[in-house]
Design an enzyme around this catalytic site. Structure first.
Site, short mmCIF file in Angstrom:
data_model
loop_
_atom_site.label_atom_id
_atom_site.label_comp_id
_atom_site.label_asym_id
_atom_site.label_seq_id
_atom_site.Cartn_x
_atom_site.Cartn_y
_atom_site.Cartn_z
N LYS A 22 0.84 -1.21 0.00
CA LYS A 22 0.00 0.00 0.00
C LYS A 22 0.87 1.25 0.00
CE LYS A 22 -1.78 1.56 4.06
NZ LYS A 22 -1.44 2.99 4.25
N ASN A 23 1.86 1.27 0.89
CA ASN A 23 2.65 2.50 1.03
C ASN A 23 3.61 2.72 -0.14
OD1 ASN A 23 1.34 3.05 3.35
ND2 ASN A 23 3.02 2.52 4.73
N ARG A 94 -4.06 11.19 4.58
CA ARG A 94 -2.88 12.04 4.61
C ARG A 94 -1.97 11.84 3.39
NH1 ARG A 94 0.36 14.81 8.17
NH2 ARG A 94 2.51 14.45 7.59
N CYS A 118 -3.81 12.74 12.88
CA CYS A 118 -4.67 11.57 12.92
C CYS A 118 -4.50 10.93 14.28
CB CYS A 118 -4.35 10.61 11.78
SG CYS A 118 -2.66 10.06 11.82
N ARG A 123 1.53 14.79 13.17
CA ARG A 123 2.03 14.58 11.82
C ARG A 123 2.14 15.87 11.01
NH1 ARG A 123 -0.48 8.96 9.71
NH2 ARG A 123 1.47 8.82 8.60
N PRO A 124 3.08 16.74 11.37
CA PRO A 124 3.26 17.98 10.62
C PRO A 124 3.81 17.75 9.21
CG PRO A 124 4.98 17.74 12.27
CD PRO A 124 4.06 16.57 12.44
N ILE A 125 3.85 18.82 8.39
CA ILE A 125 4.38 18.70 7.03
C ILE A 125 5.54 19.67 6.81
CG2 ILE A 125 2.36 17.79 5.81
CD1 ILE A 125 1.77 20.82 5.15
N ASP A 126 6.13 20.13 7.93
CA ASP A 126 7.18 21.15 7.81
C ASP A 126 8.34 20.72 6.92
OD1 ASP A 126 7.48 19.29 9.94
OD2 ASP A 126 9.18 20.42 10.72
N ASP A 307 4.83 0.70 12.00
CA ASP A 307 3.56 0.12 11.54
C ASP A 307 3.33 -1.31 12.03
OD1 ASP A 307 2.95 2.48 10.34
OD2 ASP A 307 3.24 1.80 8.29
N VAL A 329 8.80 6.95 16.62
CA VAL A 329 8.43 7.61 15.35
C VAL A 329 7.18 8.50 15.52
CG1 VAL A 329 7.81 7.24 12.93
CG2 VAL A 329 9.48 5.73 14.04
N ARG A 399 -8.49 -0.26 5.30
CA ARG A 399 -7.61 0.69 4.60
C ARG A 399 -6.30 0.02 4.19
NH1 ARG A 399 -6.27 5.84 7.75
NH2 ARG A 399 -5.00 5.97 5.90
C1 UD1 Z 1 4.74 6.80 6.15
C2 UD1 Z 1 3.79 5.63 6.05
C3 UD1 Z 1 3.28 5.24 7.44
C4 UD1 Z 1 4.44 4.97 8.37
C5 UD1 Z 1 5.42 6.14 8.38
C6 UD1 Z 1 6.68 5.87 9.18
C7 UD1 Z 1 2.79 5.98 3.88
C8 UD1 Z 1 1.59 6.32 3.09
N1 UD1 Z 1 2.67 6.02 5.20
O1 UD1 Z 1 4.00 7.90 6.67
O2 UD1 Z 1 2.47 4.07 7.30
O3 UD1 Z 1 3.97 4.79 9.69
O4 UD1 Z 1 5.82 6.45 7.02
O5 UD1 Z 1 7.31 4.73 8.73
O6 UD1 Z 1 3.82 5.63 3.34
N2 UD1 Z 1 7.27 14.44 10.39
C9 UD1 Z 1 7.52 15.75 10.69
N3 UD1 Z 1 7.49 16.67 9.68
C10 UD1 Z 1 7.22 16.31 8.39
C11 UD1 Z 1 6.97 14.96 8.09
C12 UD1 Z 1 7.00 14.04 9.12
O7 UD1 Z 1 7.76 16.10 11.85
O8 UD1 Z 1 7.20 17.20 7.51
C13 UD1 Z 1 7.27 13.44 11.49
C14 UD1 Z 1 5.90 12.77 11.66
O9 UD1 Z 1 5.05 13.55 12.45
C15 UD1 Z 1 6.27 11.46 12.31
C16 UD1 Z 1 7.64 11.16 11.69
O10 UD1 Z 1 8.12 12.38 11.16
O11 UD1 Z 1 6.40 11.64 13.70
C17 UD1 Z 1 7.60 10.12 10.61
O12 UD1 Z 1 6.73 10.55 9.58
P1 UD1 Z 1 6.93 10.16 8.05
O13 UD1 Z 1 8.15 9.29 7.91
O14 UD1 Z 1 6.84 11.38 7.24
O15 UD1 Z 1 5.66 9.28 7.80
P2 UD1 Z 1 4.62 9.38 6.61
O16 UD1 Z 1 5.33 9.56 5.33
O17 UD1 Z 1 3.52 10.31 6.99
#
Ligand code: UD1
Length: 449
Positions: A22-23, A94, A118, A123-126, A307, A329, A399
């Site tokens: 899926k991912n 997301r 969630c 889960r920020p996007i910074d 996961d 994480v 999902r």
């Molecule tokens: C992906 C996976 C999810 C998995 C995660 C970690 C998909 C669709 N989802 O999620 O199943 O649990 O990887 O292996 O592939 N973070 C920030 N700023 C950012 C982005 C992330 O602080 O801009 C933090 C997040 O809040 C979290 C950590 O980094 O605490 C890991 O997130 P990330 O690796 O980005 O996970 P996703 O890509 O959202």
């Protein structure tokens, strides 16, 4: 709304085939928007999240179809005509935020809803935004939306402060069509990132170093559609491996890349399970009552995957001794603890760690899934528990698992999916709106509308 009804304490036996990841497939669907011609994806799991991503692409003007009797998902990007991603779908899932990079690269402009947090964390996007800025984009935030604009995208050196999977994927896709060279440092090394890079390379992208901490991307003028088969889902594989160990069973998990599940195999071996690796599968055998406690810490790949943390927590609760499980994480990924406790697990939380005292004699109960992997953990606990377990919140599990109850039933589990009764519906959490055309096991229609 539905629930799983499980009669547990039966060892599982037989063979189960893992579906495509899926991912891995979700970012590839977004990447298909970068091409001028159609992209064909093989080994696509027919899951609700794939449907949601397909609907995002369709709303943007692309054509998404399931062909070859369900074996191929074809994305035709010709009609792509919108740089505004549908807010309702982005908030629902997301991963749909991953279309931002491809839209920016194609239109020089994107308007997209801010993905919410969630159940498992804020889960920020910074890091995504930092990368867009480094590539020359301007960012405006307001009214729950984000606008990213760039007249020209220029390659840059980007140091991610954390190896975020999503941010790494976002940069890979965006930088493919930027001018010049981009170097991503502290990149995520997950197999899904490597698979996305492989897919992009077969579309004509120039990417080196995927699977290491430093990825180098040379921008090209355009990309063409390609044909790509996604890797097997290592989290689904790990879930069946735990199911085998937890029930004292013997299961051959087929369609895995042993390299991708090393951390999982290592932990199961430490606990006393017998693991035999083959080139495309893994055999798991364990004796009930003979599993030992162990400590584990979730980490970015190649560390232990977050996961699978909830599923391993369920497993550790039936192992002999005291285990320490630390989640590094996500900040709030322990919502399944209260539900596991209702089944008899002895788990004590201390900040980001859980102390698990085993072996617990799990017994069936009514439990509620708060997210996808928590739901899987509760199903596993139900398989090991005495008596009848009801797992509510099946929509979360759908999902990420293709036909979970079918696959488990074929291994000898007594599990069925049943609708909630009228009086139960009043107690259930409000349902996610599900489009009418979704079948019970989420079958994609010929044309995704
Ligand atoms: C992906 C996976 C999810 C998995 C995660 C970690 C998909 C669709 N989802 O999620 O199943 O649990 O990887 O292996 O592939 N973070 C920030 N700023 C950012 C982005 C992330 O602080 O801009 C933090 C997040 O809040 C979290 C950590 O980094 O605490 C890991 O997130 P990330 O690796 O980005 O996970 P996703 O890509 O959202």
């Amino acid at each position: 709304m539905e629930k799983f009804v499980i009669y547990g304490a039966r060892p599982l036996a037989g063979r189960v085939r893992v579906d495509g990841s899926k991912n891995a497939v979700l970012p590839m669907l977004a990447a298909a928007l970068l091409a001028d011609t159609p992209t064909t994806l093989l080994e696509v799991p027919q899951l609700q999240d794939v449907v949601t991503m397909s609907r995002v692409l369709t709303a943007l003007g692309a054509d998404v179809r399931l062909e070859g009797g369900g074996r191929r998902l074809v994305v035709r990007p010709h009609g792509l005509n919108s740089f505004e991603a549908p807010a309702a779908l982005v908030r629902k899932m997301r991963a749909s935020f991953l279309v931002t990079g491809p839209l920016l690269a194609r239109f020089g402009r994107v308007r997209i809803a801010l993905p919410g947090g969630c159940a498992i964390g804020v889960r920020p996007i910074d890091l995504h935004l930092k990368a867009f800025k480094a590539l020359g984009a301007e960012i405006r935030l307001g009214e729950g939306c984000i606008e990213v604009q760039a007249r020209r995208l220029r390659g840059a050196r980007i140091y991610l402060d954390y190896p975020s999977v999503g941010a790494t994927e976002q940069v890979l896709m965006t930088a493919c069509l930027a001018e010049g060279t981009t170097v991503v440092e502290d990149a995520a090394e997950e197999p899904e990132v490597v698979d996305l890079a492989a897919c992009l390379r077969s579309m004509g992208a120039r990417i080196q170093g995927a699977g290491t901490k430093v990825i180098r991307i040379e921008g090209v003028r355009s990309l063409q559609g390609a044909r790509h088969a996604t890797i097997p889902d290592r989290i689904e594989a790990g879930t069946y491996m735990v199911a085998a160990a937890m029930t004292g069973g013997e299961v051959f998990v087929d369609n895995v890349v042993p390299e991708h599940i090393k951390a999982i195999s290592a932990k199961l071996k430490e606990m006393g399970a017998e693991i035999t690796e083959y080139s495309t599968g893994v055999q798991v055998r364990a004796r009930r009552g003979e599993l030992r406690a162990t400590d584990l810490k979730t980490q970015p790949y190649p560390g232990f995957p977050t996961d699978l943390q909830p599923q391993f927590m369920a497993l550790l609760s039936v192992a002999r001794g005291t285990s320490l499980l630390t989640e590094t994480v996500f900040e709030n990924r322990f919502l399944h603890v209260a539900e596991l406790r209702r089944m008899g697990a002895r788990i004590h939380l201390e900040g980001r760690s859980a102390v698990i005292q085993g072996p617990a004699d799990l017994s069936g109960a009514e439990v509620h899934a708060t997210d996808l992997r928590a739901g899987a953990a509760l199903v596993l606990a139900g398989l090991a528990a005495r008596g009848r377990t009801e797992v509510w919140g099946v929509e979360h599990v759908d999902r990420g698992y293709v036909d979970l109850e079918g696959k488990l039933s074929r291994l000898g589990a007594l599990i069925s999916r049943e609708p909630l009764r009228a009086e139960e519906l009043a107690r259930a959490r409000p349902p996610e709106p599900v489009p009418e055309w979704l079948g019970r096991h989420v079958t994609l229609p010929a044309a995704v509308k």
